[in-house]
Motif scaffolding. Structure first.
Motif, PDB file in Angstrom:
ATOM      1  N   LYS A  31       0.959  -1.298   0.244  1.00 27.55           N
ATOM      2  CA  LYS A  31      -0.194  -0.226   0.185  1.00 27.55           C
ATOM      3  C   LYS A  31       0.920   1.307  -0.032  1.00 27.55           C
ATOM      4  CE  LYS A  31      -0.332   0.166   4.916  1.00 27.55           C
ATOM      5  NZ  LYS A  31      -1.450  -0.034   6.149  1.00 27.55           N
ATOM      6  N   TYR A  69       0.453   6.222  -6.379  1.00 25.43           N
ATOM      7  CA  TYR A  69       0.035   4.953  -5.809  1.00 25.43           C
ATOM      8  C   TYR A  69      -0.754   4.195  -6.775  1.00 25.43           C
ATOM      9  CZ  TYR A  69       1.717   6.693  -1.601  1.00 25.43           C
ATOM     10  OH  TYR A  69       2.619   7.794  -0.538  1.00 25.43           O
ATOM     11  N   LEU A  74      -5.045   0.590  -3.769  1.00 19.51           N
ATOM     12  CA  LEU A  74      -5.493   1.029  -2.165  1.00 19.51           C
ATOM     13  C   LEU A  74      -6.838   0.970  -1.665  1.00 19.51           C
ATOM     14  CD1 LEU A  74      -4.171   4.855  -3.533  1.00 19.51           C
ATOM     15  CD2 LEU A  74      -3.142   3.463  -1.144  1.00 19.51           C
ATOM     16  N   GLY A  78      -8.476  -0.347   1.449  1.00 20.96           N
ATOM     17  CA  GLY A  78      -9.516   0.138   2.050  1.00 20.96           C
ATOM     18  C   GLY A  78     -10.806  -0.299   1.901  1.00 20.96           C
ATOM     19  N   ARG A 251      -7.335   5.528   3.584  1.00 21.11           N
ATOM     20  CA  ARG A 251      -7.768   4.747   2.262  1.00 21.11           C
ATOM     21  C   ARG A 251      -9.075   3.994   2.060  1.00 21.11           C
ATOM     22  NH1 ARG A 251      -3.381   6.582  -0.281  1.00 21.11           N
ATOM     23  NH2 ARG A 251      -1.991   7.462   0.628  1.00 21.11           N
ATOM     24  N   LEU A 256     -11.255   7.829  -1.110  1.00 19.02           N
ATOM     25  CA  LEU A 256     -10.642   8.174  -1.779  1.00 19.02           C
ATOM     26  C   LEU A 256     -11.534   9.407  -3.001  1.00 19.02           C
ATOM     27  CD1 LEU A 256      -9.433   4.403  -2.563  1.00 19.02           C
ATOM     28  CD2 LEU A 256      -7.993   6.833  -1.446  1.00 19.02           C
TER      29      LEU A 256
END
Length: 306
Positions: A31, A69, A74, A78, A251, A256
């Motif tokens: 991550k 990223y 992610l 998350g 996240r 997001l």
């Protein structure tokens, strides 16, 4: 009757829960791993710079964000915060609201006046307003841990959401309490607790299941509203020194979306994939809700008239 909504809802929601549990195991990257930027030079006519955000590719199926990223990574990390926050909030709303609602409905004073112990004011104020102004000074650049902020927000969402369940369960209990078998049970000396456990809750278990699924959808919707206004589950990091940048600590998916909503005009994949993922979660539980409702209606029509 073939209930495809129920089958679809069970399949999709089960898949979502599995992703929430095992998502990090299938993440293509760590991550915290960032795709580096750089430049290439093959000749005087063939040189340039490569830098994030990178569009969807074989290496990054969902692309990367503006810092490099991997978006799929992610989302997989998350997912647990989005899914289990919705489930936990809905569960405790129903447990708390049902318990208080049933006991209030069995109270003779409430039956005569058709009112309960008084959550009218709390239930009349939009939940978003209460939570936003309660947490805006705490969640942004907070000194609290991410886990502490999650627990705090979840508790607030439970508190502001259970009055609706309470009111519905109280009304249904008052109606059930008029039936002869409950009157007979009370005449034989059964306590309110015994009546609630042996008669009321068994009759309302289908209603409670529907309420639980509805509260999941409502909780997820509220998380989305808060995320749009930069109040992210688990805390928000605010970076200044230019245009303000809001970053989700956990996240979590609605975080997001709020963090990347500015990419609606450029690099749309950055916003598109978390938004589609979140809509998929809401759709999954909504289909499960509709399927359960249809199944209960079908069961009622099949019951013989007594």
């Amino acid at each position: 009757m073939n209930n495809f909504r129920l089958l679809l809802g069970i399949s999709l929601s089960s898949f979502i829960v599995l992703v929430a549990i095992f998502g990090p195991l299938f993440a293509p990257y760590d991550k915290d791993e960032v795709e580096p930027s750089g430049y290439y030079y093959n000749s005087a006519d063939d040189f340039g710079v490569y830098a994030a955000p990178y569009p969807p590719s074989r290496q990054h199926p969902f692309g990367t964000d503006e810092w490099g990223y991997d978006i799929l990574t992610l989302l997989l990390y998350g997912a647990k915060y989005t899914v289990f926050a919705g489930l936990v909030i809905a569960f405790f709303r129903v447990v708390l609201g049902s318990t208080l609602g049933v006991m209030a409905g069995l109270n003779r004073k409430n039956q005569r006046k058709d009112k309960g112990i008084g959550f009218g004011l709390l239930g009349s104020i939009p939940a978003f307003i209460i939570i936003y102004f309660a947490l805006i000074g705490i969640s942004i650049n907070s000194s609290l841990k991410m886990s502490e902020l999650i627990v705090l927000q979840v508790l607030l969402m439970i508190i502001v959401g259970f009055p609706g369940v309470y009111a519905a369960m109280q009304a249904k209990t008052i109606e059930l309490n008029k039936r002869l078998f409950i009157t007979a049970s009370a005449s034989l000396g059964a306590s309110k607790l015994q009546i609630a456990v042996k008669h009321i809750f068994p009759h309302l278990k289908g209603t409670m299941l529907v309420m639980f699924l509805k509260e999941i959808v409502l909780s997820l919707s509220l998380l989305g509203q808060l995320g749009i206004f930069n109040l992210f589950l688990g805390g928000t990091i605010l970076r200044l020194g230019g245009p303000p940048v809001y970053i989700s600590v956990s996240r979590e998916w609605t975080g997001l979306i709020g963090q990347w909503r500015a990419f609606i005009f450029d690099y749309q994949w950055i916003l598109m994939f978390p938004m589609l993922s979140f809509l998929f979660v809401v759709f999954s539980f909504y289909m499960l809700l509709r399927g359960v409702e249809l199944q209960q209606k079908s069961n009622l029509t099949k019951q013989p008239y007594i």
